[in-house]
Design a protein around this motif. Structure first.
Motif, mmCIF file in Angstrom:
data_model
loop_
_atom_site.group_PDB
_atom_site.id
_atom_site.type_symbol
_atom_site.label_atom_id
_atom_site.label_comp_id
_atom_site.label_asym_id
_atom_site.label_seq_id
_atom_site.Cartn_x
_atom_site.Cartn_y
_atom_site.Cartn_z
ATOM 1 N N SER A 97 -7.314 11.490 -6.767
ATOM 2 C CA SER A 97 -6.577 10.202 -6.937
ATOM 3 C C SER A 97 -7.442 9.301 -5.960
ATOM 4 N N ILE A 98 -7.566 7.983 -6.566
ATOM 5 C CA ILE A 98 -8.017 6.961 -5.656
ATOM 6 C C ILE A 98 -7.199 5.680 -5.807
ATOM 7 N N PRO A 99 -6.164 5.472 -4.845
ATOM 8 C CA PRO A 99 -5.114 4.683 -4.941
ATOM 9 C C PRO A 99 -5.689 3.151 -4.359
ATOM 10 N N TYR A 100 -4.950 2.122 -4.952
ATOM 11 C CA TYR A 100 -5.679 0.806 -4.674
ATOM 12 C C TYR A 100 -4.139 -0.203 -4.390
ATOM 13 N N VAL A 101 -4.395 -0.992 -3.610
ATOM 14 C CA VAL A 101 -3.360 -2.067 -3.557
ATOM 15 C C VAL A 101 -3.724 -3.494 -4.065
ATOM 16 N N ILE A 102 -3.046 -3.886 -4.908
ATOM 17 C CA ILE A 102 -3.400 -5.005 -5.795
ATOM 18 C C ILE A 102 -3.036 -6.596 -4.905
ATOM 19 N N PHE A 103 -4.276 -7.403 -4.806
ATOM 20 C CA PHE A 103 -4.022 -8.342 -4.206
ATOM 21 C C PHE A 103 -4.364 -9.659 -5.302
ATOM 22 N N ASP A 104 -3.304 -10.640 -5.548
ATOM 23 C CA ASP A 104 -3.506 -11.702 -6.641
ATOM 24 C C ASP A 104 -4.307 -12.878 -5.827
ATOM 25 N N LYS A 105 -5.474 -13.185 -6.085
ATOM 26 C CA LYS A 105 -5.881 -14.235 -5.454
ATOM 27 C C LYS A 105 -5.596 -15.498 -5.766
ATOM 28 N N ASN A 106 -4.921 -15.866 -7.016
ATOM 29 C CA ASN A 106 -4.427 -17.218 -7.317
ATOM 30 C C ASN A 106 -3.106 -17.350 -6.527
ATOM 31 N N ALA A 107 -2.291 -16.474 -6.412
ATOM 32 C CA ALA A 107 -1.063 -16.476 -5.693
ATOM 33 C C ALA A 107 -1.220 -16.132 -4.060
ATOM 34 N N GLN A 108 -2.446 -15.844 -3.977
ATOM 35 C CA GLN A 108 -2.681 -15.385 -2.476
ATOM 36 C C GLN A 108 -1.430 -14.503 -1.834
#
Length: 198
Positions: free
Chosen positions: A64-75
């Motif tokens: 597995s390779i897990p990621y956290v998602i960061f929305d640049k529009n919403a910061q």
């Protein structure tokens, strides 16, 4: 073997998941029935920390390779996703365990996430197939992966128990490497990306 990298474009940044991300993700994870079609429990802080621990243990096992998602529009942090069930020998992996807050759904964030992950899988770590597994009842997610160009390959009947005790039917979707060039040009025209080692 692939090195963990940060994937990003103008809209979204996917960073390798870390234990301390639980603090940023917990406000989203508390949303009612956010993962109702998933067997995972993220509704309390201890459950979310355990979820992250399991994902990181799978990463150590190279499955597995897990990621956290960061929305640049919403910061703002928006949720999680991962490569999972990675079969390095046969060059097949799944994109799954994806959940994003309801305020980010329908904004184009998820398609940017999927574009970055598909491009990285096919063009940078040279996988030959990407699969998606979705509860048969989850029409929203099924339509989303169909919009990406994934093809329904079959349905596994009553193969996964959910938290409420329901045993779901699981729809299996796939995209092949030789299909990616066409899908990229038809469905992701104008998308941009970059990746950095982390």
């Amino acid at each position: 073997m692939a090195v963990a990298v940060t994937l990003e474009n103008l809209r979204v940044k996917l960073s390798p998941l870390k234990p301390e991300d639980s603090d940023n993700l917990f406000p989203i994870a508390q949303q009612e029935k956010l993962v109702q079609y998933s067997p995972s429990d993220i509704a309390t802080l201890p459950a979310l920390k355990n979820y992250i621990d399991i994902a990181l243990e799978q990463q150590l096992q190279k499955s597995s390779i897990p990621y956290v998602i960061f929305d640049k529009n919403a910061q703002s942090y928006a949720g999680c996703t991962r490569y999972m069930n990675i079969d390095w020998k046969n060059k097949v992996l799944h994109i799954g365990s994806t959940w994003i807050g309801r305020e980010f759904q329908g904004t184009g964030l998820n398609s940017n996430v999927k574009f970055l992950m598909l491009q990285h899988a096919f063009e940078e770590i040279d996988f030959e197939k990407v699969e998606f597994r979705i509860d048969e009842r989850n029409e929203r997610s099924r339509k989303a992966v169909e919009k990406l160009g994934a093809k329904l390959e079959g349905i596994l009947r009553e193969n996964v128990y959910l938290l409420d005790g329901f045993k779901r039917n699981t729809c299996c979707y796939g995209i092949l490497h030789h299909e990616w060039k066409r899908i990229k040009s038809e469905r992701f025209a104008g998308y941009s990306s970059s990746s950095t080692s982390s």
